[in-house]
Design a protein around this motif. Structure first.
Motif, short mmCIF file in Angstrom:
data_model
loop_
_atom_site.label_atom_id
_atom_site.label_comp_id
_atom_site.label_asym_id
_atom_site.label_seq_id
_atom_site.Cartn_x
_atom_site.Cartn_y
_atom_site.Cartn_z
N ARG A 170 14.15 -10.62 0.65
CA ARG A 170 15.20 -10.43 -0.34
C ARG A 170 15.04 -9.14 -1.15
NH1 ARG A 170 17.78 -15.61 -2.35
NH2 ARG A 170 17.22 -17.21 -0.81
N LEU A 171 14.13 -8.29 -0.78
CA LEU A 171 13.88 -7.08 -1.55
C LEU A 171 15.13 -6.23 -1.75
CD1 LEU A 171 11.63 -5.62 -3.04
CD2 LEU A 171 11.02 -4.47 -0.90
N PRO A 172 15.94 -5.98 -0.72
CA PRO A 172 17.17 -5.20 -0.98
C PRO A 172 18.09 -5.88 -1.98
CG PRO A 172 16.68 -5.29 1.38
CD PRO A 172 15.76 -6.27 0.71
N GLU A 173 18.18 -7.21 -1.88
CA GLU A 173 19.01 -7.97 -2.83
C GLU A 173 18.48 -7.83 -4.26
OE1 GLU A 173 19.55 -12.68 -3.91
OE2 GLU A 173 19.19 -12.12 -1.81
N LEU A 174 17.15 -7.88 -4.41
CA LEU A 174 16.56 -7.77 -5.73
C LEU A 174 16.82 -6.41 -6.36
CD1 LEU A 174 13.10 -9.51 -5.16
CD2 LEU A 174 15.15 -10.48 -6.21
N GLU A 175 16.85 -5.39 -5.53
CA GLU A 175 17.09 -4.04 -6.08
C GLU A 175 18.46 -3.91 -6.70
OE1 GLU A 175 15.61 -0.55 -3.98
OE2 GLU A 175 14.59 -1.89 -2.57
N THR A 176 19.41 -4.74 -6.27
CA THR A 176 20.74 -4.68 -6.88
C THR A 176 20.71 -5.16 -8.33
OG1 THR A 176 21.38 -6.92 -6.17
CG2 THR A 176 21.78 -5.12 -4.63
N ASP A 230 0.81 -1.22 0.00
CA ASP A 230 0.00 0.00 0.00
C ASP A 230 0.85 1.27 0.00
OD1 ASP A 230 -2.33 -1.46 -0.04
OD2 ASP A 230 -2.70 -1.30 2.12
N ALA A 231 2.01 1.22 0.65
CA ALA A 231 2.79 2.44 0.86
C ALA A 231 3.82 2.72 -0.22
CB ALA A 231 3.49 2.36 2.22
N CYS A 232 4.21 1.71 -0.98
CA CYS A 232 5.29 1.89 -1.96
C CYS A 232 4.87 2.86 -3.07
CB CYS A 232 5.67 0.54 -2.56
SG CYS A 232 7.06 0.62 -3.73
N GLU A 233 5.71 3.84 -3.35
CA GLU A 233 5.42 4.80 -4.41
C GLU A 233 5.74 4.20 -5.77
OE1 GLU A 233 7.16 8.63 -3.95
OE2 GLU A 233 6.51 8.86 -1.87
N ARG A 234 4.84 4.44 -6.72
CA ARG A 234 5.04 4.01 -8.11
C ARG A 234 5.43 5.23 -8.94
NH1 ARG A 234 2.01 0.73 -4.49
NH2 ARG A 234 1.19 -1.11 -5.54
N PRO A 235 6.59 5.22 -9.58
CA PRO A 235 7.07 6.43 -10.25
C PRO A 235 6.43 6.70 -11.62
CG PRO A 235 8.67 4.68 -10.52
CD PRO A 235 7.59 4.14 -9.61
N GLY A 236 5.76 5.68 -12.20
CA GLY A 236 5.23 5.87 -13.55
C GLY A 236 6.33 5.71 -14.59
N MET A 251 -4.07 -1.24 -17.21
CA MET A 251 -3.08 -0.20 -16.96
C MET A 251 -2.23 -0.59 -15.75
SD MET A 251 -4.00 1.72 -19.43
CE MET A 251 -2.87 3.10 -19.18
N LEU A 252 -0.93 -0.37 -15.88
CA LEU A 252 0.00 -0.75 -14.81
C LEU A 252 1.22 0.14 -14.85
CD1 LEU A 252 0.78 -2.80 -12.55
CD2 LEU A 252 1.81 -4.22 -14.35
N ASP A 253 1.75 0.44 -13.67
CA ASP A 253 3.01 1.17 -13.58
C ASP A 253 4.10 0.37 -14.30
OD1 ASP A 253 4.48 3.46 -11.90
OD2 ASP A 253 5.73 1.65 -11.86
N LEU A 254 4.84 1.04 -15.16
CA LEU A 254 5.81 0.35 -16.02
C LEU A 254 6.85 -0.41 -15.20
CD1 LEU A 254 7.17 -0.28 -18.73
CD2 LEU A 254 8.26 1.98 -18.62
N SER A 255 7.32 0.17 -14.11
CA SER A 255 8.36 -0.51 -13.33
C SER A 255 7.85 -1.84 -12.79
CB SER A 255 8.83 0.38 -12.18
OG SER A 255 7.77 0.69 -11.29
N GLY A 256 6.58 -1.90 -12.38
CA GLY A 256 6.01 -3.14 -11.88
C GLY A 256 5.94 -4.21 -12.95
N PHE A 293 9.24 -4.24 -7.88
CA PHE A 293 8.84 -5.56 -7.37
C PHE A 293 7.53 -5.53 -6.57
CE2 PHE A 293 13.48 -5.29 -7.70
CZ PHE A 293 13.68 -6.23 -8.70
N VAL A 294 6.96 -4.34 -6.37
CA VAL A 294 5.75 -4.25 -5.54
C VAL A 294 4.56 -4.90 -6.24
CG1 VAL A 294 5.05 -1.97 -6.36
CG2 VAL A 294 4.38 -2.74 -4.08
N TYR A 295 4.48 -4.80 -7.56
CA TYR A 295 3.35 -5.42 -8.26
C TYR A 295 3.40 -6.94 -8.13
CZ TYR A 295 0.36 -7.07 -12.04
OH TYR A 295 -0.59 -7.75 -12.77
N LEU A 296 4.61 -7.51 -8.28
CA LEU A 296 4.78 -8.95 -8.12
C LEU A 296 4.40 -9.39 -6.71
CD1 LEU A 296 5.90 -11.73 -9.10
CD2 LEU A 296 8.14 -10.96 -8.29
#
Length: 307
Positions: free
Chosen positions: A298-304, A161-167, A198-203, A248-251
């Motif tokens: 593993r979210l920090p690891e995935l961001e790498t 709910d809290a994660c920002e989606r940049p578009g 419609m979906l945020d591209l990063s997701g 990774f928030v959409y997943l």
């Protein structure tokens, strides 16, 4: 199902097992072979926008996106031309396959298709303590694990709910996963478009790239395969959004909702007339109860992977 527009059957309609949300059949007629998807009308997690999806599919097919030809859509069934191909295992795909998927996504996002529906996301459910209590009271085989991870599931719901989606927000498939793909002569065929929207591209990019770069768990992620999806996207004219957890928030949110839905089906304790078989719902519930806490940790690891 009444399907006279597909021609005269030359044999019985055959159930194709394995669907996670609906039920699939193969129908052979004097006009060819068709994939007939019987839509779950009993306990859908969302409203299917069938007219919008069918128009989107027709545009994608006309643009040469590798996919089954869409034949018809009704309130209770989706019909496509049957496509022969090899199932894509839940394992890292080849770099060439991943690159082509990235290019396909860029082509999908470039389609000029009107989409009238604006989706309003509902907050992630916070009833995990109650679900754990019901699971224990009904003797579910994964009840102890769910009880152990209740606080983690609440944290995951807050993150979703809290994660920002940049578009930017794009019209897209939304569910390009190994189980929605075939390999035909080694090249991708994209199946199961009914979640399109419609979906945020990063997701979309993060979910797709990660699913093609890993096995059933998260111990064998191949960074080069993840990057190959993104390289294919850029090579086909797409632009990558900013890095961050939104990839990774959409997943995570989708898996959270899917796990809860299957838990509710298991708690009902009866074989539903539509949707996945009860045994498959138990498998999905167990996989989510075990896998989601691992993925979230593993979210920090995935961001790498984005660096």
């Amino acid at each position: 199902m009444n399907l006279p527009h597909l021609g005269a059957p030359i044999g019985p309609m055959i159930r194709v097992h394995g669907g996670f949300a609906n039920r699939m059949y193969r129908l052979d007629t004097d006009q060819g072979s068709f994939a007939v998807k019987e839509l779950n009308l009993v306990d859908r997690r969302w409203t299917y926008r069938l007219e919008d999806v069918f128009r989107f599919e027709r545009a994608a097919f006309a643009a040469g996106i590798p996919m089954p030809e869409p034949i018809s859509a009704s309130h209770h069934a989706l019909v496509h031309r049957w496509v022969e191909g090899e199932k894509v295992p839940e394992a890292p795909v080849s770099a060439a396959y991943a690159f082509e998927i990235g290019a396909i996504l860029a082509r999908i996002h470039a389609l000029d298709v009107e989409w009238t529906h604006v989706s309003i996301e509902e907050p992630a459910s916070r009833d995990w303590p109650e679900l754990a209590e019901r699971a224990a009271a009904t003797g579910q085989p994964w009840a102890d694990e769910l009880a152990f991870h209740v606080e983690t599931f609440l944290a995951i719901a807050h993150f979703v709910d809290a994660c920002e989606r940049p578009g930017p927000v794009v019209l897209t498939h939304k569910d390009i996963q190994p189980w929605n793909l075939l390999a035909r002569h080694g090249r991708p065929v994209v199946l199961d478009w009914e979640l399109s929207g419609m979906l945020d591209l990063s997701g979309e990019l993060g979910s797709t790239a990660l699913s093609l770069a890993k096995g059933p768990g998260f111990d064998d992620i191949e960074p080069t395969i993840f990057r190959s999806v993104l390289d294919g996207y850029v090579a086909a004219g797409g632009a990558l959004p900013p890095s961050g957890p939104s990839w990774f928030v959409y997943l995570i949110g989708g898996w959270l909702g899917h796990t809860r839905w299957n838990i509710l089906r298991c708690l009902a304790g009866v074989e539903a007339s539509t949707g996945p078989d009860l045994a498959l719902s138990h498998e999905a519930a167990r996989n989510g109860v075990r896998g989601l806490p691992d993925l979230f940790a593993r979210l920090p690891e995935l961001e790498t992977l984005l660096l």
